[in-house]
Write a protein that holds these residues in place. Sequence first.
Motif, PDB file in Angstrom:
ATOM      1  N   ALA A 241       5.374  -8.133  11.279  1.00  0.00           N
ATOM      2  CA  ALA A 241       4.930  -8.832  12.498  1.00  0.00           C
ATOM      3  C   ALA A 241       4.220  -7.862  13.448  1.00  0.00           C
ATOM      4  O   ALA A 241       3.241  -8.235  14.096  1.00  0.00           O
ATOM      5  CB  ALA A 241       6.125  -9.488  13.183  1.00  0.00           C
ATOM      6  N   VAL A 242       4.693  -6.622  13.536  1.00  0.00           N
ATOM      7  CA  VAL A 242       4.007  -5.622  14.374  1.00  0.00           C
ATOM      8  C   VAL A 242       2.591  -5.413  13.838  1.00  0.00           C
ATOM      9  O   VAL A 242       1.608  -5.419  14.594  1.00  0.00           O
ATOM     10  CB  VAL A 242       4.763  -4.268  14.375  1.00  0.00           C
ATOM     11  N   LYS A 243       2.495  -5.271  12.524  1.00  0.00           N
ATOM     12  CA  LYS A 243       1.183  -5.031  11.893  1.00  0.00           C
ATOM     13  C   LYS A 243       0.223  -6.179  12.187  1.00  0.00           C
ATOM     14  O   LYS A 243      -0.955  -5.964  12.481  1.00  0.00           O
ATOM     15  CB  LYS A 243       1.345  -4.895  10.377  1.00  0.00           C
ATOM     16  N   ARG A 244       0.769  -7.404  12.089  1.00  0.00           N
ATOM     17  CA  ARG A 244      -0.043  -8.593  12.373  1.00  0.00           C
ATOM     18  C   ARG A 244      -0.629  -8.501  13.787  1.00  0.00           C
ATOM     19  O   ARG A 244      -1.800  -8.763  13.997  1.00  0.00           O
ATOM     20  CB  ARG A 244       0.872  -9.819  12.233  1.00  0.00           C
ATOM     21  N   GLY A 245       0.209  -8.094  14.732  1.00  0.00           N
ATOM     22  CA  GLY A 245      -0.237  -7.974  16.123  1.00  0.00           C
ATOM     23  C   GLY A 245      -1.305  -6.912  16.289  1.00  0.00           C
ATOM     24  O   GLY A 245      -2.299  -7.119  16.995  1.00  0.00           O
ATOM     25  N   VAL A 246      -1.136  -5.786  15.605  1.00  0.00           N
ATOM     26  CA  VAL A 246      -2.111  -4.687  15.710  1.00  0.00           C
ATOM     27  C   VAL A 246      -3.444  -5.114  15.097  1.00  0.00           C
ATOM     28  O   VAL A 246      -4.515  -4.935  15.696  1.00  0.00           O
ATOM     29  CB  VAL A 246      -1.577  -3.410  15.008  1.00  0.00           C
ATOM     30  N   LEU A 247      -3.367  -5.707  13.910  1.00  0.00           N
ATOM     31  CA  LEU A 247      -4.600  -6.107  13.199  1.00  0.00           C
ATOM     32  C   LEU A 247      -5.377  -7.146  14.003  1.00  0.00           C
ATOM     33  O   LEU A 247      -6.593  -7.041  14.168  1.00  0.00           O
ATOM     34  CB  LEU A 247      -4.242  -6.678  11.823  1.00  0.00           C
ATOM     35  N   ALA A 248      -4.659  -8.143  14.521  1.00  0.00           N
ATOM     36  CA  ALA A 248      -5.328  -9.207  15.274  1.00  0.00           C
ATOM     37  C   ALA A 248      -5.988  -8.663  16.532  1.00  0.00           C
ATOM     38  O   ALA A 248      -6.990  -9.217  16.999  1.00  0.00           O
ATOM     39  CB  ALA A 248      -4.316 -10.292  15.635  1.00  0.00           C
ATOM     40  N   ALA A 249      -5.439  -7.569  17.070  1.00  0.00           N
ATOM     41  CA  ALA A 249      -6.004  -6.987  18.295  1.00  0.00           C
ATOM     42  C   ALA A 249      -7.087  -5.959  17.993  1.00  0.00           C
ATOM     43  O   ALA A 249      -7.608  -5.314  18.905  1.00  0.00           O
ATOM     44  CB  ALA A 249      -4.882  -6.358  19.115  1.00  0.00           C
ATOM     45  N   GLY A 250      -7.388  -5.770  16.713  1.00  0.00           N
ATOM     46  CA  GLY A 250      -8.505  -4.888  16.362  1.00  0.00           C
ATOM     47  C   GLY A 250      -8.121  -3.474  15.993  1.00  0.00           C
ATOM     48  O   GLY A 250      -8.980  -2.590  15.932  1.00  0.00           O
ATOM     49  N   GLY A 251      -6.844  -3.234  15.718  1.00  0.00           N
ATOM     50  CA  GLY A 251      -6.410  -1.881  15.367  1.00  0.00           C
ATOM     51  C   GLY A 251      -6.025  -1.751  13.909  1.00  0.00           C
ATOM     52  O   GLY A 251      -6.036  -2.732  13.152  1.00  0.00           O
ATOM     53  N   LEU A 252      -5.714  -0.548  13.526  1.00  0.00           N
ATOM     54  CA  LEU A 252      -5.221  -0.268  12.177  1.00  0.00           C
ATOM     55  C   LEU A 252      -3.767   0.178  12.291  1.00  0.00           C
ATOM     56  O   LEU A 252      -3.484   1.239  12.856  1.00  0.00           O
ATOM     57  CB  LEU A 252      -6.057   0.843  11.530  1.00  0.00           C
ATOM     58  N   PRO A 253      -2.814  -0.644  11.792  1.00  0.00           N
ATOM     59  CA  PRO A 253      -1.404  -0.258  11.864  1.00  0.00           C
ATOM     60  C   PRO A 253      -1.022   0.632  10.686  1.00  0.00           C
ATOM     61  O   PRO A 253      -1.348   0.315   9.544  1.00  0.00           O
ATOM     62  CB  PRO A 253      -0.677  -1.603  11.773  1.00  0.00           C
ATOM     63  N   ILE A 254      -0.383   1.745  10.958  1.00  0.00           N
ATOM     64  CA  ILE A 254       0.101   2.606   9.859  1.00  0.00           C
ATOM     65  C   ILE A 254       1.551   2.969  10.142  1.00  0.00           C
ATOM     66  O   ILE A 254       1.862   3.622  11.145  1.00  0.00           O
ATOM     67  CB  ILE A 254      -0.751   3.887   9.728  1.00  0.00           C
ATOM     68  N   GLU A 255       2.432   2.508   9.248  1.00  0.00           N
ATOM     69  CA  GLU A 255       3.850   2.810   9.462  1.00  0.00           C
ATOM     70  C   GLU A 255       4.194   4.163   8.869  1.00  0.00           C
ATOM     71  O   GLU A 255       3.538   4.611   7.912  1.00  0.00           O
ATOM     72  CB  GLU A 255       4.720   1.709   8.870  1.00  0.00           C
ATOM     73  N   PHE A 256       5.189   4.779   9.461  1.00  0.00           N
ATOM     74  CA  PHE A 256       5.678   6.049   8.908  1.00  0.00           C
ATOM     75  C   PHE A 256       7.191   6.114   9.085  1.00  0.00           C
ATOM     76  O   PHE A 256       7.732   5.614  10.063  1.00  0.00           O
ATOM     77  CB  PHE A 256       4.979   7.252   9.565  1.00  0.00           C
ATOM     78  N   PRO A 257       7.865   6.697   8.094  1.00  0.00           N
ATOM     79  CA  PRO A 257       9.333   6.734   8.177  1.00  0.00           C
ATOM     80  C   PRO A 257       9.789   7.881   9.070  1.00  0.00           C
ATOM     81  O   PRO A 257       9.114   8.902   9.188  1.00  0.00           O
ATOM     82  CB  PRO A 257       9.753   6.997   6.728  1.00  0.00           C
ATOM     83  N   THR A 258      10.908   7.671   9.701  1.00  0.00           N
ATOM     84  CA  THR A 258      11.552   8.778  10.420  1.00  0.00           C
ATOM     85  C   THR A 258      13.019   8.798   9.997  1.00  0.00           C
ATOM     86  O   THR A 258      13.488   7.898   9.299  1.00  0.00           O
ATOM     87  CB  THR A 258      11.512   8.589  11.947  1.00  0.00           C
ATOM     88  N   VAL A 259      13.718   9.787  10.473  1.00  0.00           N
ATOM     89  CA  VAL A 259      15.174   9.814  10.310  1.00  0.00           C
ATOM     90  C   VAL A 259      15.720   8.475  10.812  1.00  0.00           C
ATOM     91  O   VAL A 259      15.222   7.911  11.780  1.00  0.00           O
ATOM     92  CB  VAL A 259      15.766  10.960  11.170  1.00  0.00           C
ATOM     93  N   SER A 260      16.737   7.967  10.124  1.00  0.00           N
ATOM     94  CA  SER A 260      17.431   6.759  10.574  1.00  0.00           C
ATOM     95  C   SER A 260      18.893   7.114  10.797  1.00  0.00           C
ATOM     96  O   SER A 260      19.449   7.915  10.032  1.00  0.00           O
ATOM     97  CB  SER A 260      17.315   5.677   9.501  1.00  0.00           C
ATOM     98  N   LEU A 261      19.501   6.568  11.828  1.00  0.00           N
ATOM     99  CA  LEU A 261      20.899   6.903  12.103  1.00  0.00           C
ATOM    100  C   LEU A 261      21.745   5.634  12.089  1.00  0.00           C
ATOM    101  O   LEU A 261      21.816   4.911  13.084  1.00  0.00           O
ATOM    102  CB  LEU A 261      21.021   7.617  13.465  1.00  0.00           C
ATOM    103  N   GLY A 262      22.325   5.344  10.950  1.00  0.00           N
ATOM    104  CA  GLY A 262      23.237   4.201  10.819  1.00  0.00           C
ATOM    105  C   GLY A 262      24.605   4.638  11.321  1.00  0.00           C
ATOM    106  O   GLY A 262      25.244   5.508  10.728  1.00  0.00           O
ATOM    107  N   GLU A 263      25.036   4.025  12.387  1.00  0.00           N
ATOM    108  CA  GLU A 263      26.174   4.529  13.162  1.00  0.00           C
ATOM    109  C   GLU A 263      27.409   4.875  12.326  1.00  0.00           C
ATOM    110  O   GLU A 263      28.026   5.902  12.546  1.00  0.00           O
ATOM    111  CB  GLU A 263      26.529   3.487  14.229  1.00  0.00           C
ATOM    112  N   VAL A 264      27.760   4.015  11.390  1.00  0.00           N
ATOM    113  CA  VAL A 264      29.033   4.230  10.700  1.00  0.00           C
ATOM    114  C   VAL A 264      28.866   4.961   9.359  1.00  0.00           C
ATOM    115  O   VAL A 264      29.829   5.109   8.611  1.00  0.00           O
ATOM    116  CB  VAL A 264      29.762   2.892  10.453  1.00  0.00           C
ATOM    117  N   PHE A 265      27.673   5.419   9.091  1.00  0.00           N
ATOM    118  CA  PHE A 265      27.446   6.067   7.788  1.00  0.00           C
ATOM    119  C   PHE A 265      27.254   7.573   7.896  1.00  0.00           C
ATOM    120  O   PHE A 265      26.886   8.214   6.913  1.00  0.00           O
ATOM    121  CB  PHE A 265      26.223   5.448   7.100  1.00  0.00           C
ATOM    122  N   LEU A 266      27.435   8.132   9.076  1.00  0.00           N
ATOM    123  CA  LEU A 266      27.106   9.544   9.270  1.00  0.00           C
ATOM    124  C   LEU A 266      28.326  10.393   9.586  1.00  0.00           C
ATOM    125  O   LEU A 266      29.197   9.985  10.356  1.00  0.00           O
ATOM    126  CB  LEU A 266      26.082   9.681  10.402  1.00  0.00           C
TER     127      LEU A 266
END
Length: 562
Positions: free
Chosen positions: A63-88
Motif C-alpha cells: 500500500a505504501v508503494k501504491r501511494g508513492v507510485l501514484a504520486a510520481g515516485g519510485l518506491p524502494i524497500e530495504f530491510p533493517t534490523v527488526s526487534l520482535g519483543e519476546v524473541f530477543l
Amino acid sequence: MKKGLTRGLTNYGDAGFSLYLRRSFAKSMGYSGEMLARPVVGIADSRSGFNNCHRHFPELIEAVKRGVLAAGGLPIEFPTVSLGEVFLSPTSMMFRNLMSIDVEEMIRAQPMDAVVLVGGCDKTVPAQLMGALSADVPAVQLLAGPMMPTSFHGERLGACTDCRRFWALHRAGRIDEKGIEEVEGNLATTAGTCAVMGTASTMASIAEALGMALPGSAAIPAVHADRLRAAEASGARAIDLVKSPLRPSQIITEKSVENALRVLLAIGGSTNAIVHLTAIAGRAGIKIQLNHLNELSDSTPVLVDLKPTGQYYMSDLYAAGGVGAVMRELKGLLHLDCMTVAGVSLKEVLDKLPAWVDRAVIKPFSEPLSKQGGLVALFGSLAPNGAILKRSAADPKLFEKEGRAVVFSSLDDLAARIDDPGLDVTPEDFLVLQNAGPKSGYAMPEAGYLPIPAKLARAGVKDMVRISDARMSGTAYGTIVLHVSPESAIGGPLALARNGDRIRLSIKERKIDLLVSESELQKRKSSWKPPVAPPARGYAKLYMDHVLQAEHGCDFDFLRKS
Ligand code: FES
C-alpha cells in the motif's frame, strides 16, 4: 542538490561512470529509464519471521508503494534490523540502538529523497525515529497498528495486560496447566502490536503527537482497511516531502517533545516511553528533565480509559476518535504551532478533526479519570538521578509508605528465591531487585514487575512496593519503582541496599530514600564490586562501553547530538 538515484554515488573519481554503473545495475531489476528518473522513496521494512507484530507488513508495504507510485515516485524497500519483543535475548532494549544505527546509516548511505519508516513493536518505532532524526532526511512514520482483542469465554482478551492477569491467577493456583494453555492461544490472535496502551501503542501515540506519523494514524488497528489507506497516504505524503522538504529536525523540536510528553501523560502511557522519548529528543540535542516531567504531570489529566490502567483496548480508542481526539481535549496545554509531517500545523490538524468522540473511552478535559498525569519521577538517596513510577497503574494505599527491604542481587537470584516457601517476606515489605539496569549484563529488561512471592500471592496479596533499575512492560501494573539511577551495576546506591534496610517511598514528596547512614553506605561501598566482567568483543562491547543511564534515554554517548 542531487536527487533520486544520483544521490550519494560511490566515488570512483569519475561521477559519470558511477551513475552509469548504478543505473545499469538498477536496470537489472527491470526498471525502465523513466522509473529510474523519478524521486526515490525508501521504505524501511522491519519485518522478520521473529516479529509476530509485523506479520502484515507485506500488505502494508504494498500500500505504501501504491501511494508513492501514484504520486510520481519510485518506491524502494530495504530491510533493517527488526526487534520482535519476546524473541530477543537478553532483551530487545539492548538492540534498540543497534537498529537505530542501522536505520540511520542505511537512510544516509542509500539514494533516497524521503523515507517511510514502517515499524510497530516496542523498540522499533523509537529506533526508527532516532535513526531518521540523526540522518535528517524527510521521513514519515507508518505504524503497524494494534492487534484486535479476542472474545474468549464471555470476555475480551488482548495482549498483554490480560497475559499478566491470567498468569497471576495461575501462580496463585486458581488456573491449572490446561486452563493456562487454553488462555495462551487466545491472547494475541491477529497481526499488530499489543492491544492495550503498552509501549508500542504509547510510542505510536507519541509518533503522532510529535507530528512524525500522519494525523489520525496511530490507533488504527493493524487489520483495519484504514491502516492500508494510511499506508497509501504515507507513501504519497513522502513524495510531497520531496517536493517541499520538511525534515525530522524541523518536526521534532523542544515544543513537539513537550506535546508528546503531555500526550504520554494523558493516555496513561508506558514508563518505557520516557526512556525512548528522551533518546529520540537527545538525537535533536533536546534534554528531557525529570523535574520538568513532574511539572507537566501535575498539570496534565489522564483522559484515556485503556488497559493496563483502565478497561478498554486500542481498537476502542480508534473508534472513540483516536489520538487526535485526545489532543483536542489537551488543546489548551499544547504548542499548536508545531509543524506536522502532514505539512500543516498541529492547530490546523486539530481544527479539522471530526466532532465525534466516545466519552466512555476518552474523557473530557473537565472530567478526567485523574487530574494528574500517569507518571511521576522520584528522587532521593536511593535514586539521586531519578526513578520513575506509573502512579496511574499503582495502588494509592502504597503511595506513602516505609518498608523493610527484601533484596535480590540479580534476576537469577530472584528466580531462585522468590517462590521459596522459606523466604522471609511479608506484604508490608519492599521487594528490591539489583543489577537489572542498562550495564548489568541483562541490558535493563522489563523485569521491574517483580512477581509477588507465591506464598503471598496464594494468600491474596495483589500488589507490593517493588524497586529496581529495570524497566517494566507498558502492559504491566503495580506499585513499581523503575529506572533507578545511577544503576546498581555501576555502584549506585541501589547496589548498597541490604536485607532489612528501611526504605521510604513518598509519591506526594516525589521521594525514594534508603534510610541508612552515610557512614554505613561508605563502608558498604568500599567492598562493592561490579557484577559482571566487561564483554570482550562485538556489539555487546560497543553497548557496554557507550550505553548511558536511563535519564539519558539509554542511548549511546556518541549518537546523541551535543
Ligand atoms: Fe510487539 Fe507487544 S510484542 S508490541
